[in-house]
Design an enzyme around this catalytic site. Structure first.
Site, short mmCIF file in Angstrom:
data_model
loop_
_atom_site.label_atom_id
_atom_site.label_comp_id
_atom_site.label_asym_id
_atom_site.label_seq_id
_atom_site.Cartn_x
_atom_site.Cartn_y
_atom_site.Cartn_z
N GLY A 83 22.88 66.75 62.53
CA GLY A 83 22.72 66.65 61.08
C GLY A 83 22.09 65.33 60.68
O GLY A 83 21.27 65.27 59.76
N ARG A 111 23.92 74.36 57.83
CA ARG A 111 24.44 73.19 57.10
C ARG A 111 23.56 72.84 55.90
O ARG A 111 22.35 73.00 55.95
CB ARG A 111 24.59 72.01 58.07
CG ARG A 111 25.58 72.33 59.17
CD ARG A 111 25.76 71.20 60.14
NE ARG A 111 26.33 70.02 59.50
CZ ARG A 111 26.45 68.84 60.11
NH1 ARG A 111 26.04 68.70 61.35
NH2 ARG A 111 26.98 67.82 59.48
N ASP A 310 34.95 61.63 60.63
CA ASP A 310 34.70 62.25 61.93
C ASP A 310 35.93 62.20 62.84
O ASP A 310 35.95 62.80 63.91
CB ASP A 310 33.53 61.55 62.64
CG ASP A 310 32.21 61.84 61.94
OD1 ASP A 310 32.13 62.83 61.19
OD2 ASP A 310 31.25 61.07 62.13
N ARG A 383 33.41 67.54 68.52
CA ARG A 383 34.67 66.85 68.21
C ARG A 383 35.88 67.79 68.24
O ARG A 383 37.00 67.37 68.51
CB ARG A 383 34.57 66.14 66.86
CG ARG A 383 33.47 65.08 66.86
CD ARG A 383 33.70 64.03 65.80
NE ARG A 383 32.45 63.39 65.43
CZ ARG A 383 31.85 62.44 66.12
NH1 ARG A 383 32.35 62.02 67.26
NH2 ARG A 383 30.71 61.92 65.70
C1 S3P Z 1 26.78 60.21 59.66
C2 S3P Z 1 27.41 60.43 58.46
C3 S3P Z 1 28.54 61.36 58.29
C4 S3P Z 1 29.17 61.71 59.64
C5 S3P Z 1 28.16 62.03 60.71
C6 S3P Z 1 27.22 60.85 60.92
C7 S3P Z 1 25.63 59.29 59.71
O1 S3P Z 1 28.05 62.56 57.73
O2 S3P Z 1 30.07 62.79 59.50
O3 S3P Z 1 28.80 62.32 61.94
O4 S3P Z 1 25.24 58.86 60.81
O5 S3P Z 1 25.11 58.96 58.63
P1 S3P Z 1 27.86 62.73 56.12
O6 S3P Z 1 26.88 61.76 55.66
O7 S3P Z 1 27.39 64.14 55.95
O8 S3P Z 1 29.24 62.50 55.57
#
Ligand code: S3P
Length: 682
Positions: A83, A111, A310, A383
């Site tokens: 993501g 997502r 996380d 995770r």
């Molecule tokens: C992350 C931000 C978080 C986290 C992801 C990594 C990042 O997600 O859960 O594992 O590196 O910016 P969100 O920005 O969707 O909360």
């Protein structure tokens, strides 16, 4: 002292900013997990020479291409499971006005992406959603043109970072307000490369791009260990009967919520050798220790949630072993992570005998000390797999997990560490079975296990890649991965669907998306299955042969088959052949071979293959056709034939077949020196 792999969030950002810099950046400790490999691979597709990420976190250099130096990619950018890769690149590439299409695996394609594209669209950017609304695949069509101002309803570092990077690329003002501060690695690293970033520091949290220089400084950065990975080991140290000490963990205050919560539960945690604690452009880090303690239930909610978002899977596991009730609220964001983590945790905890209630935005977990037993699912989420790995490794528990391989996304080497710990602490065996992770990570303690490398063989039509790949695989005791078989399966499925051929590239794709086309290890290669059914000889029918080239030229088909190909290649011990295996499908392969032969030789081989006697006239005609096909293959828009820059070229003109196979086996042995035994059990 244990070391955990590099911080995932910092690693992604370091790769991106190093690529945009104006000089040579030197990075070390970068996470070699699948998510960061996706970012690195995409940067290569954008023309940045990022080397293969070292398995042991050792230093490497990236020559920045500057703020205007990225090239439009020749093919779709596949973010895999990541993501962060998808959202940060949607921002950055739209800001840079780089036309590109982004996609991802099944999980990532569910997502939400509108949280990034919507504020950018309001600032004038243009995107085309090519899948479901607000989901990948998304094509970037045009840059934002007005200042980017956004008040976000979720505290998301990915959204904040995407908008900051869009503004950086487009030279526009950015102001983002988030309800509470999310992780601030982007702000810190942008300052480090010379970009002015203002931050109010408290809720509601305002962040603004204050000043963008004409060029970015290069980075000299050591990425600290990932606290999100360390958290699994801390819980193991608290509950598993033996202390753990973890060196050099990132302790950025926007990430350390888990430490405070574990302490509220009764944990004794040590923090030593603290570094860079006051530098607004640095990343605080230090060593952590956890000693066996009994834990009590706790309430976790509100502004604390983003600082441990996380870590909630491992927190839920700790709660299952604590005295009393744990309540987690305000964590609805967990429903749109790599899996719906609230659902996955509730299902798995109940499955092993924990009393658990699923709330719309959280969980209520009753702790107990009775033995926990059962079979749980990873939900394709690293995770979730690791959290239940930890629960399974605690004394008296007996938990089986369906798929261990998913941990590679963020923590290669996790199972080896866990198995070692469970063995020495006398705890329950860590969950099994499942496919082993790829070798070589900072945490992997077993240098003696045989390596399971990936070799790719690409080359022009008639270069003999598939017969060669099969023979090389056999000699090495690897499996032969024939990518062509997957294109044949897609063709067969389309043919059976009854959809007219003219509609294969739209309705046909929708049909293929409903099917499961998979590869299962079988004999010396892989069996191709459609919805679980083996296809055998049907794949070789004349109807399929006549249409497969057309189907393989549909970009969405190529994207669809990336996942099964990468999945089985991830098991290692594979020789893969095709047209773009080294350049697009498996750019991290351990050895890439590019086969060539003179036109005359390739023409001769093709005629012999077809059972035609190669006389002078026929040879000339065949060579002319091959030359035309080469030119078309090189210039076609989808998967053009290219020699990967890091491939070894092997010219087979004048080489007998066995000499050609010998030559490639030698190359493999030279590239992978500790290769000794055949690596697959047949
Ligand atoms: C992350 C931000 C978080 C986290 C992801 C990594 C990042 O997600 O859960 O594992 O590196 O910016 P969100 O920005 O969707 O909360």
């Amino acid at each position: 002292m244990i070391r955990v792999p590099g911080d995932k969030s910092i690693s992604h950002r370091a790769l991106l900013l190093a690529a945009l810099g104006s000089g040579t950046s030197r990075l070390s400790g970068v996470l070699p997990g699948a998510d960061c490999r996706s970012t690195a691979r995409i940067l290569r597709q954008l023309g940045v020479a990022v080397p293969r990420l070292p398995d042991d976190g050792s230093p490497f250099e990236v020559e920045g291409v500057g703020l205007r130096g990225m090239e439009a990619p020749a093919s779709v950018l596949d973010c895999g499971n990541s993501g962060t890769t998808a959202r940060l690149l949607l921002g950055l590439l739209s800001g840079l006005s780089v036309e590109a299409a982004l996609t991802g695996d099944d999980s990532l394609r569910t997502r939400p992406m509108a949280r990034v594209t919507e504020p950018l669209t309001r600032a004038g950017a243009r995107f085309r959603e090519e899948g479901k609304p607000g989901r990948l695949p998304i094509r970037i069509l045009g840059p934002p043109r007005e200042p980017i101002r956004h008040r976000s309803t979720v505290a998301s570092a990915q959204v904040k970072s995407a908008l900051l990077l869009a503004g950086l690329g487009a030279g526009l003002e950015v102001e983002v307000v988030e309800p509470v501060p999310s992780r601030d690695h982007s702000e810190r690293m942008l300052r480090r490369v010379g970009v002015g970033v203002r931050s109010s520091g408290e809720a509601p949290h305002e962040v603004a791009l204050a000043q963008v220089p004409g060029s970015l400084d290069s980075l000299d950065l050591q990425v600290p260990g990932d606290i999100s990975s360390a958290a699994f080991l801390l819980v193991l140290g608290l509950l598993g009967g033996r202390s753990v000490e973890i060196a050099n963990v990132g302790l950025n205050p926007t990430r350390t919520g888990i430490l405070g919560v574990l302490e509220r539960m009764g944990a004794e945690l040590g923090r030593e050798n603290l570094r860079e604690t006051d530098d607004p452009a640095g990343e605080p880090a230090g060593d952590l220790t956890a000693r066996p303690t009994s834990l009590r239930g706790v309430e976790v909610e509100g502004p604390e949630i983003p600082s441990l978002i996380d870590e909630i899977p491992v927190l839920a596991v700790a709660a299952a072993r604590a005295r009393g009730t744990t309540v987690i609220r305000d964590a609805a964001e967990l429903r749109v992570k790599e899996s719906d983590r609230l659902r996955a945790l509730a299902v798995n905890l109940a499955e092993v005998g924990v009393e658990v209630e699923e709330l719309p935005d959280g969980l209520v977990i009753e702790g107990s000390d009775r033995p926990l037993e059962g079979r749980v699912r990873s939900f394709h989420d690293h995770r979730i797999a690791m959290a239940f790995g930890v629960l399974g490794a605690l004394p008296e528990n007996n938990i089986e997990l369906d798929d261990r391989s998913v941990v590679d996304v963020s923590f290669p080497g996790f199972w080896e560490l866990l198995d070692g710990f469970a063995g020495s602490a006398g705890g329950g065996a860590a969950t099994r079975p499942g496919s082993p992770a790829r070798p070589g990570s900072p945490a992997r303690p077993e240098p003696s296990s045989p390596p399971r490398p990936v070799v790719t063989i690409d080359g022009p039509a008639g270069s003999g890649k598939s017969t060669t790949a099969r023979a090389v695989a056999q000699r090495l005791g690897f499996r032969h991965l024939d990518s062509g078989a997957l294109y044949r399966a897609a063709t067969l499925a389309l043919q059976r669907s009854g959809i007219p051929e003219g509609e294969w590239s739209d309705r046909g794709i929708e049909h293929l998306q409903q099917l499961e086309i998979t590869l299962t290890p079988a004999d010396s290669g892989f069996d191709v299955r459609i919805d679980g059914e083996s296809q055998g000889e049907a794949l070789r029918s004349a109807e399929v042969t006549a249409r497969v080239a057309r189907v393989a030229a549909i970009p969405e088909v190529r994207t669809l088959i990336l996942e099964p190909l990468r999945r089985v290649a991830g098991l290692g011990g594979v020789v893969a052949d095709g047209r773009d295996m080294g350049s697009v499908v498996l750019p991290d392969a351990d050895l890439k071979v590019y086969l060539t032969a003179s036109l005359a030789e390739r023409a001769r081989r093709r005629l012999l293959q077809e059972g035609v006697q190669p006389d002078a006239a026929r040879l000339e005609e065949e060579a002319r056709q091959l030359a035309e096909r080469d030119a078309a293959d090189r210039s076609r828009p989808v998967a053009p034939l290219r020699r990967p820059p890091d491939a070894v070229s092997v010219d087979t003109t004048g080489l007998a077949f066995s000499a050609q196979v010998d030559r490639i086996v030698e190359e493999v042995k030279a590239a992978i020196p500790d290769l000794t035994e055949p690596t697959i059990d047949r």
